[in-house]
Scaffold this motif. Structure first.
Motif, mmCIF file in Angstrom:
data_model
loop_
_atom_site.group_PDB
_atom_site.id
_atom_site.type_symbol
_atom_site.label_atom_id
_atom_site.label_comp_id
_atom_site.label_asym_id
_atom_site.label_seq_id
_atom_site.Cartn_x
_atom_site.Cartn_y
_atom_site.Cartn_z
ATOM 1 N N GLY A 76 0.827 -1.202 0.000
ATOM 2 C CA GLY A 76 0.000 0.000 0.000
ATOM 3 C C GLY A 76 0.860 1.250 0.000
ATOM 4 N N GLY A 77 0.190 2.386 0.158
ATOM 5 C CA GLY A 77 0.894 3.668 0.128
ATOM 6 C C GLY A 77 1.862 3.819 1.290
ATOM 7 N N THR A 78 1.481 3.304 2.448
ATOM 8 C CA THR A 78 2.333 3.470 3.635
ATOM 9 C C THR A 78 3.686 2.783 3.430
ATOM 10 O OG1 THR A 78 0.379 3.569 5.042
ATOM 11 C CG2 THR A 78 2.457 2.995 6.117
ATOM 12 N N ASP A 81 5.777 4.704 0.861
ATOM 13 C CA ASP A 81 6.370 5.929 1.427
ATOM 14 C C ASP A 81 7.552 5.590 2.334
ATOM 15 O OD1 ASP A 81 4.574 7.592 0.153
ATOM 16 O OD2 ASP A 81 3.249 7.815 1.880
ATOM 17 N N HIS A 108 1.152 13.202 4.688
ATOM 18 C CA HIS A 108 0.438 12.108 5.355
ATOM 19 C C HIS A 108 1.369 11.512 6.415
ATOM 20 C CE1 HIS A 108 -1.162 7.999 5.812
ATOM 21 N NE2 HIS A 108 -2.322 8.558 5.543
ATOM 22 N N MET A 155 4.176 15.672 -1.232
ATOM 23 C CA MET A 155 2.995 14.945 -1.743
ATOM 24 C C MET A 155 2.378 15.669 -2.934
ATOM 25 S SD MET A 155 0.476 15.833 1.457
ATOM 26 C CE MET A 155 -0.348 14.280 1.382
ATOM 27 N N ASN A 159 -4.223 14.888 1.251
ATOM 28 C CA ASN A 159 -5.380 14.034 1.529
ATOM 29 C C ASN A 159 -6.487 14.739 2.295
ATOM 30 O OD1 ASN A 159 -3.042 13.771 3.326
ATOM 31 N ND2 ASN A 159 -4.389 12.556 4.612
ATOM 32 N N ASP A 184 4.404 11.498 -2.891
ATOM 33 C CA ASP A 184 3.336 10.620 -2.423
ATOM 34 C C ASP A 184 2.113 10.980 -3.274
ATOM 35 O OD1 ASP A 184 1.071 9.658 -1.173
ATOM 36 O OD2 ASP A 184 1.813 10.006 0.855
ATOM 37 N N VAL A 186 -0.609 9.127 -3.580
ATOM 38 C CA VAL A 186 -1.718 8.235 -3.199
ATOM 39 C C VAL A 186 -3.080 8.866 -3.503
ATOM 40 C CG1 VAL A 186 -2.857 7.205 -1.177
ATOM 41 C CG2 VAL A 186 -0.412 6.889 -1.523
ATOM 42 N N GLN A 187 -3.178 10.192 -3.332
ATOM 43 C CA GLN A 187 -4.484 10.833 -3.556
ATOM 44 C C GLN A 187 -4.671 11.342 -4.979
ATOM 45 O OE1 GLN A 187 -7.069 10.923 -1.543
ATOM 46 N NE2 GLN A 187 -6.145 10.181 0.346
ATOM 47 N N SER A 207 -1.579 3.860 -4.268
ATOM 48 C CA SER A 207 -2.314 2.869 -3.478
ATOM 49 C C SER A 207 -3.592 2.476 -4.205
ATOM 50 C CB SER A 207 -2.629 3.489 -2.117
ATOM 51 O OG SER A 207 -3.383 2.602 -1.338
ATOM 52 N N HIS A 209 -6.554 1.168 -2.782
ATOM 53 C CA HIS A 209 -7.893 1.320 -2.187
ATOM 54 C C HIS A 209 -8.463 2.728 -2.297
ATOM 55 C CE1 HIS A 209 -7.136 3.103 1.965
ATOM 56 N NE2 HIS A 209 -5.902 2.788 1.614
ATOM 57 N N LYS A 210 -7.661 3.649 -2.841
ATOM 58 C CA LYS A 210 -8.200 5.004 -3.075
ATOM 59 C C LYS A 210 -8.845 5.084 -4.458
ATOM 60 C CE LYS A 210 -5.997 6.358 0.694
ATOM 61 N NZ LYS A 210 -6.624 6.732 1.941
ATOM 62 N N CYS A 334 -6.524 8.016 9.075
ATOM 63 C CA CYS A 334 -5.458 7.485 9.916
ATOM 64 C C CYS A 334 -5.335 8.250 11.215
ATOM 65 C CB CYS A 334 -4.126 7.559 9.190
ATOM 66 S SG CYS A 334 -4.289 7.018 7.534
HETATM 67 C C1 LIG Z 1 -1.570 10.896 0.949
HETATM 68 C C2 LIG Z 1 -1.569 9.506 1.500
HETATM 69 N N1 LIG Z 1 -0.420 8.840 1.598
HETATM 70 C C3 LIG Z 1 -0.371 7.590 2.070
HETATM 71 C C4 LIG Z 1 -1.501 6.944 2.483
HETATM 72 C C5 LIG Z 1 -1.404 5.531 2.996
HETATM 73 O O1 LIG Z 1 -1.829 4.635 2.011
HETATM 74 P P1 LIG Z 1 -2.310 3.153 2.426
HETATM 75 O O2 LIG Z 1 -3.615 3.326 3.140
HETATM 76 O O3 LIG Z 1 -2.440 2.438 1.120
HETATM 77 O O4 LIG Z 1 -1.253 2.571 3.280
HETATM 78 C C6 LIG Z 1 -2.735 7.600 2.420
HETATM 79 C C7 LIG Z 1 -3.977 6.967 2.920
HETATM 80 O O5 LIG Z 1 -4.842 7.618 3.486
HETATM 81 C C8 LIG Z 1 -2.776 8.921 1.910
HETATM 82 O O6 LIG Z 1 -3.920 9.598 1.828
#
Ligand SMILES: Cc1ncc(COP(=O)(O)O)c(C=O)c1O
Length: 391
Positions: A76-78, A81, A108, A155, A159, A184, A186-187, A207, A209-210, A334
């Motif tokens: 995932g994104g976490t 990163d 994030h 980023m 988010n 990042d 992800v969004q 990621s 799931h977004k 989160c």
């Molecule tokens: C900007 C951003 N980076 C990273 C993440 C983390 O991604 P993941 O939920 O896939 O670990 C999120 C999730 O909310 C996010 O919004």
């Protein structure tokens, strides 16, 4: 029975996560039941899985105008990163080059907490300020770059407030001063066009799931030739960058989700931008007293609205809306659960009380005109009622 038939459910928290698209769920199911081989196996069943893995990789690469060899699947994104920041900074330490990491105050927590950890590990970390509109100060960035920096991490889309950073300019500045650039995304991935080459990105996180894909899967783009320090040891999958048997159903679903976004991106963005604008003007019309927009409306993702209701508690509004079947948030998913005000809103210069009076509403594929009308009616009703009770 769909959610909407079951109960009036209006989901306006698409930045937290998105419901899996039925077309994606079908691919996940098929992969689990029919293509369950290990892509590292040499026989036919393994070969079939490998084809699915590589097709998903091609789709992610195509979305980024990158090559498949530059895409590494992650959880995932976490994780993406974390790996980007650790991978570059520990490699810099090994090579004896600059130990400076520059990031921003409104990242994030996946970046922010990693940066804070690196600081404790003795790296030099600079957190760039954010202006009132929600944008990085490029002069401060350039000033820092002149001192010698190994990695800049900014980023793409925030988010919480949806502001879009000028990553092409940031990437070019990094290149000019010899720093690597991580974003990042992800969004923004799947929602805005991204060309990893023209933004001069060396690393980019995304990621699934977004974008209506399954949870627990994402990817890190790593520019060809860049050698990251990896931490996990194992079978050497993903060229050792992310070792461990691949999450095949997740990856296959992610690939499908990417393909759908690729096809629908432009029309969906325009549609959501119009709905968001209608939501904002409707709320301004119906709400008695102050309602403030957090962050700039310029250069903002069409699906995002983040607003403050001075004098009220965002949390109370959230709970009242929940009783009406409307899901919104007070900050990022989160950080919900913590009663601290959002670090993003504080970075914009909001005081704690105003930050805590804020709500984030994020639209998505399921959002309709009726949803917008319903949210305007209910939210303005609660705000006006709470305010009337306060006097
Ligand atoms: C900007 C951003 N980076 C990273 C993440 C983390 O991604 P993941 O939920 O896939 O670990 C999120 C999730 O909310 C996010 O919004």
């Amino acid at each position: 029975m769909s959610d909407k038939q079951n109960k009036q459910l209006v989901y306006m928290d698409h930045s937290a996560t998105t419901p899996v698209d039925k077309r994606v769920a079908d691919v996940v199911y098929e992969t689990m039941l029919r293509h369950w081989g290990n892509p590292s196996s040499k026989y036919t069943r393994g070969g079939e899985a490998k084809v699915i893995l590589e097709q998903a990789r091609e789709r992610v690469a195509e979305m980024l105008h990158a090559t498949p060899a530059e895409v590494y699947f992650m959880s995932g994104g976490t994780e993406a990163d974390n790996l980007a920041l650790y991978g570059v900074m520990y490699r810099a330490r090994e090579k004896g080059v600059s130990e400076t990491l520059v990031t921003t105050a409104f990242e994030h927590s996946a970046v922010l907490k990693t940066a804070e950890f690196l600081k404790k590990e003795g790296f030099h970390v600079v957190f760039l300020p954010i202006d009132k509109g929600g944008f990085v100060d490029l002069d401060v960035l350039e000033h820092e770059l002149k001192k010698g920096v190994s990695l800049v991490s900014v980023m793409h889309v925030n988010n919480e407030i949806g502001t879009i950073q000028p990553i092409e300019t940031i990437g070019r500045l990094c290149q000019d001063y010899g720093s690597l650039f991580h974003t990042d995304a992800v969004q923004s991935f799947g929602k805005l066009p991204i060309d990893a080459g023209s933004v001069h990105a060396d690393l980019l996180s995304c990621s699934s799931h977004k974008i209506y894909g399954p949870k627990g899967v994402g990817a890190l783009f790593v520019r060809k030739g860049l050698n990251l320090r990896s931490f996990a040891r194992g079978g050497g999958q993903e060229k050792g960058v992310r070792t461990g048997t691949e999450n095949m159903p997740g990856i296959a679903g992610f690939g499908e989700a990417v393909q759908l976004c690729f096809e629908e991106m432009k029309t969906e963005n325009d549609r959501l931008g119009k709905l968001r604008d209608r939501l904002w003007s409707g709320l301004q019309e119906k709400i008695e007293g102050e309602v403030l927009l957090n962050g700039s409306m310029e250069n903002r993702l069409g699906a995002n609205l983040n607003i403050a209701f001075p004098g009220l508690e965002g949390e109370s509004l959230l709970m009242s809306l929940d009783m009406d079947g409307i899901a919104v948030s007070t900050g990022s998913a989160c950080s919900s659960g913590s009663d601290k005000p959002s670090h993003v809103l504080l970075a914009l210069g909001l005081d704690e009380r105003t930050a805590q009076s804020s709500l984030r509403l994020t639209l998505g594929r399921s959002t309709t005109e009726e949803d917008i009308a319903y949210v305007i009616e209910k939210l303005s009703g609660h705000v006006n009622r709470f305010r009337a009770m306060a006097f």
